[in-house]
Design a protein around this motif. Sequence first.
Motif, PDB file in Angstrom:
ATOM      1  N   GLN A 136      -9.926  15.303 -10.098  1.00 50.47           N
ATOM      2  CA  GLN A 136      -9.931  16.763 -10.036  1.00 50.47           C
ATOM      3  C   GLN A 136     -10.249  17.183  -8.612  1.00 50.47           C
ATOM      4  N   ARG A 137      -9.432  18.060  -8.050  1.00 47.86           N
ATOM      5  CA  ARG A 137      -9.670  18.637  -6.728  1.00 47.86           C
ATOM      6  C   ARG A 137      -9.428  20.131  -6.812  1.00 47.86           C
ATOM      7  N   MET A 138     -10.475  20.912  -6.544  1.00 46.64           N
ATOM      8  CA  MET A 138     -10.356  22.374  -6.560  1.00 46.64           C
ATOM      9  C   MET A 138      -9.666  22.856  -7.833  1.00 46.64           C
ATOM     10  N   ASP A 139     -10.190  22.451  -8.964  1.00 43.42           N
ATOM     11  CA  ASP A 139      -9.671  22.856 -10.274  1.00 43.42           C
ATOM     12  C   ASP A 139      -8.245  22.412 -10.520  1.00 43.42           C
ATOM     13  N   GLU A 140      -7.765  21.437  -9.761  1.00 44.44           N
ATOM     14  CA  GLU A 140      -6.414  20.915  -9.941  1.00 44.44           C
ATOM     15  C   GLU A 140      -6.494  19.428 -10.267  1.00 44.44           C
ATOM     16  N   SER A 141      -5.740  19.021 -11.268  1.00 41.34           N
ATOM     17  CA  SER A 141      -5.667  17.611 -11.633  1.00 41.34           C
ATOM     18  C   SER A 141      -4.633  16.928 -10.746  1.00 41.34           C
ATOM     19  N   GLN A 142      -5.017  15.800 -10.146  1.00 38.12           N
ATOM     20  CA  GLN A 142      -4.126  15.068  -9.250  1.00 38.12           C
ATOM     21  C   GLN A 142      -4.044  13.605  -9.645  1.00 38.12           C
ATOM     22  N   THR A 143      -2.861  13.026  -9.478  1.00 41.08           N
ATOM     23  CA  THR A 143      -2.684  11.584  -9.618  1.00 41.08           C
ATOM     24  C   THR A 143      -2.507  11.028  -8.214  1.00 41.08           C
ATOM     25  N   VAL A 144      -3.366  10.058  -7.872  1.00 41.32           N
ATOM     26  CA  VAL A 144      -3.366   9.472  -6.542  1.00 41.32           C
ATOM     27  C   VAL A 144      -3.000   7.996  -6.654  1.00 41.32           C
ATOM     28  N   LEU A 145      -2.103   7.551  -5.792  1.00 38.73           N
ATOM     29  CA  LEU A 145      -1.752   6.135  -5.721  1.00 38.73           C
ATOM     30  C   LEU A 145      -2.796   5.445  -4.861  1.00 38.73           C
ATOM     31  N   MET A 146      -3.578   4.558  -5.458  1.00 40.45           N
ATOM     32  CA  MET A 146      -4.674   3.885  -4.752  1.00 40.45           C
ATOM     33  C   MET A 146      -4.211   2.591  -4.087  1.00 40.45           C
ATOM     34  N   ALA A 147      -3.327   1.851  -4.760  1.00 42.27           N
ATOM     35  CA  ALA A 147      -2.876   0.566  -4.206  1.00 42.27           C
ATOM     36  C   ALA A 147      -1.608   0.113  -4.918  1.00 42.27           C
ATOM     37  N   VAL A 148      -0.789  -0.595  -4.168  1.00 41.43           N
ATOM     38  CA  VAL A 148       0.334  -1.340  -4.730  1.00 41.43           C
ATOM     39  C   VAL A 148       0.201  -2.733  -4.128  1.00 41.43           C
ATOM     40  N   GLN A 149       0.113  -3.724  -4.993  1.00 46.18           N
ATOM     41  CA  GLN A 149      -0.107  -5.091  -4.501  1.00 46.18           C
ATOM     42  C   GLN A 149       0.874  -6.041  -5.172  1.00 46.18           C
ATOM     43  N   SER A 150       1.483  -6.887  -4.356  1.00 44.81           N
ATOM     44  CA  SER A 150       2.425  -7.886  -4.834  1.00 44.81           C
ATOM     45  C   SER A 150       1.770  -9.259  -4.714  1.00 44.81           C
ATOM     46  N   PRO A 151       2.033 -10.174  -5.644  1.00 49.21           N
ATOM     47  CA  PRO A 151       1.370 -11.482  -5.589  1.00 49.21           C
ATOM     48  C   PRO A 151       1.730 -12.288  -4.341  1.00 49.21           C
ATOM     49  N   GLU A 152       2.826 -11.968  -3.713  1.00 47.44           N
ATOM     50  CA  GLU A 152       3.218 -12.693  -2.494  1.00 47.44           C
ATOM     51  C   GLU A 152       2.340 -12.355  -1.301  1.00 47.44           C
ATOM     52  N   PHE A 153       1.604 -11.236  -1.386  1.00 44.91           N
ATOM     53  CA  PHE A 153       0.840 -10.747  -0.234  1.00 44.91           C
ATOM     54  C   PHE A 153      -0.657 -10.710  -0.463  1.00 44.91           C
ATOM     55  N   VAL A 154      -1.155 -11.376  -1.473  1.00 42.37           N
ATOM     56  CA  VAL A 154      -2.611 -11.415  -1.693  1.00 42.37           C
ATOM     57  C   VAL A 154      -3.154 -12.767  -1.259  1.00 42.37           C
TER      58      VAL A 154
END
Length: 154
Positions: A136-154
Amino acid sequence: MMDLILWRHAEAEEAQDGSDDLARALTPRGEKQAARMAAWLDRQLPEGLRVLASPSRRTEQTADALGRKFKMRAELLPGGTTEELLELAQWPRARGAVLIVGHQPVLGQTIAQLLGMQAPECAVRKGAVWWLRQRQRMDESQTVLMAVQSPEFV
């Protein structure tokens, strides 16, 4: 705040004519992908995490690599819908985090819907994780992309 972590099963055996799709196992490469991604996830995941997986062999093997308890749910089988996945996850009503181990195209469809993409689905590589957060930000619901991870890069 709620986190929704979507993990596509790792590389599995190719489907054979007349064989049971749900019985397909991970390949040796898929087992390595699952282990690498599980090690990365284990360092990132919060306490109190719920883990849900499709009851297919390849998703069960992928989830097993994490070494945590999980529940298998039929709503996550191939052919499931975004609505079923989000209801099962209790998105965005629940608190905390849920990790879902599942299949394409529903994972990509869910990502596209939550991020407001124009495309009907997003490509999700085998073994990859997409981490989304509802806030929630300023009475607005937001979806935030936190991470995208591929097994080749961990």
